[in-house]
Design a protein around this motif. Structure first.
Motif, mmCIF file in Angstrom:
data_model
loop_
_atom_site.group_PDB
_atom_site.id
_atom_site.type_symbol
_atom_site.label_atom_id
_atom_site.label_comp_id
_atom_site.label_asym_id
_atom_site.label_seq_id
_atom_site.Cartn_x
_atom_site.Cartn_y
_atom_site.Cartn_z
ATOM 1 N N LYS A 36 0.805 -1.222 0.000
ATOM 2 C CA LYS A 36 0.000 0.000 0.000
ATOM 3 C C LYS A 36 0.836 1.269 0.000
ATOM 4 C CE LYS A 36 -4.181 -1.879 1.951
ATOM 5 N NZ LYS A 36 -5.331 -1.587 2.804
ATOM 6 N N SER A 105 -7.788 1.485 6.594
ATOM 7 C CA SER A 105 -8.433 2.747 6.216
ATOM 8 C C SER A 105 -8.005 3.290 4.859
ATOM 9 C CB SER A 105 -8.153 3.816 7.273
ATOM 10 O OG SER A 105 -8.732 3.451 8.501
ATOM 11 N N TYR A 106 -6.876 2.864 4.351
ATOM 12 C CA TYR A 106 -6.359 3.408 3.097
ATOM 13 C C TYR A 106 -6.209 2.310 2.059
ATOM 14 C CZ TYR A 106 -5.530 7.772 5.449
ATOM 15 O OH TYR A 106 -5.723 8.953 6.128
ATOM 16 N N ARG A 107 -6.599 2.642 0.835
ATOM 17 C CA ARG A 107 -6.431 1.690 -0.268
ATOM 18 C C ARG A 107 -4.951 1.575 -0.622
ATOM 19 N NH1 ARG A 107 -11.352 0.450 -2.266
ATOM 20 N NH2 ARG A 107 -12.994 2.009 -2.062
ATOM 21 N N CYS A 109 -1.170 4.347 -1.603
ATOM 22 C CA CYS A 109 -0.600 5.638 -1.987
ATOM 23 C C CYS A 109 0.032 5.473 -3.367
ATOM 24 C CB CYS A 109 0.459 6.087 -0.985
ATOM 25 S SG CYS A 109 -0.172 6.419 0.672
ATOM 26 N N ALA A 110 -0.269 6.393 -4.258
ATOM 27 C CA ALA A 110 0.297 6.359 -5.601
ATOM 28 C C ALA A 110 1.668 7.034 -5.634
ATOM 29 C CB ALA A 110 -0.647 7.042 -6.587
ATOM 30 N N LEU A 114 -0.057 11.365 -1.839
ATOM 31 C CA LEU A 114 -1.208 11.099 -2.692
ATOM 32 C C LEU A 114 -1.736 9.707 -2.351
ATOM 33 C CD1 LEU A 114 -3.052 12.109 -4.928
ATOM 34 C CD2 LEU A 114 -1.469 11.119 -6.578
ATOM 35 N N CYS A 115 -2.537 9.664 -1.284
ATOM 36 C CA CYS A 115 -3.039 8.402 -0.763
ATOM 37 C C CYS A 115 -4.558 8.392 -0.791
ATOM 38 C CB CYS A 115 -2.551 8.200 0.668
ATOM 39 S SG CYS A 115 -0.745 8.232 0.805
ATOM 40 N N GLU A 116 -5.113 7.249 -1.182
ATOM 41 C CA GLU A 116 -6.561 7.130 -1.304
ATOM 42 C C GLU A 116 -7.139 6.452 -0.057
ATOM 43 O OE1 GLU A 116 -9.909 5.009 -4.150
ATOM 44 O OE2 GLU A 116 -7.803 4.841 -4.676
ATOM 45 N N ARG A 117 -7.993 7.179 0.619
ATOM 46 C CA ARG A 117 -8.670 6.667 1.813
ATOM 47 C C ARG A 117 -9.896 5.883 1.373
ATOM 48 N NH1 ARG A 117 -8.481 6.988 7.057
ATOM 49 N NH2 ARG A 117 -10.295 7.237 8.378
ATOM 50 N N ARG A 118 -10.157 4.787 2.047
ATOM 51 C CA ARG A 118 -11.380 4.013 1.772
ATOM 52 C C ARG A 118 -12.584 4.819 2.231
ATOM 53 N NH1 ARG A 118 -10.474 -1.232 0.536
ATOM 54 N NH2 ARG A 118 -8.485 -2.119 1.137
ATOM 55 N N SER A 119 -13.662 4.660 1.539
ATOM 56 C CA SER A 119 -14.919 5.308 1.960
ATOM 57 C C SER A 119 -15.403 4.643 3.233
ATOM 58 C CB SER A 119 -15.983 5.154 0.878
ATOM 59 O OG SER A 119 -15.564 5.762 -0.302
#
Length: 124
Positions: A36, A105-107, A109-110, A114-119
């Motif tokens: 991740k 909690s996070y899908r 980081c690209a 730049l990190c995508e949090r789960r809904s």
């Protein structure tokens, strides 16, 4: 290389020289969810997660004391404040649980910051 830049940036804000919390943080992330790339979370996001993590009142008081005594010029708003908070979680035996929560909690980081949090799950 990016990880070294993040670690260098974070630890330059720790006047008392305590890098162990960050070393533990990176090692625990690597052990629990290496794909991740959550070591790329922005310091301000890590700060928010640390503030939201449920801990005892005594542990919270130790964090606040640490921010005042170890980070007098920065308070919590710095890499120093994050290190103090992580240090308290390590002492409390809650650090692995904290990192597990980040992993859930996070899908991913690209790239750095730049990190995508789960809904959040829908309320039932």
């Amino acid at each position: 290389m990016k990880l070294l830049a993040i670690l260098a940036t974070a630890t330059t804000l720790i006047p008392w020289g305590e890098t162990q919390p960050y070393e533990t943080y990176y090692a625990t992330l690597k052990a629990q969810c290496p794909m991740k790339r959550l070591e790329w979370l922005a310091p301000s996001i890590l700060q928010e997660e640390l503030l939201l993590y449920p801990i005892s009142g005594e542990a919270r008081r130790r964090m606040e004391t640490g921010w005042r005594t170890r980070c007098p010029e920065h308070g919590f708003d710095s890499g120093c404040g994050n290190a103090v908070a992580m240090h308290v979680l390590i002492e409390e035996g809650q650090f692995s649980s904290f990192v597990s929560g980040l992993c859930r909690s996070y899908r991913a980081c690209a790239e750095v910051a730049l990190c995508e949090r789960r809904s959040p799950a829908p309320a039932r």
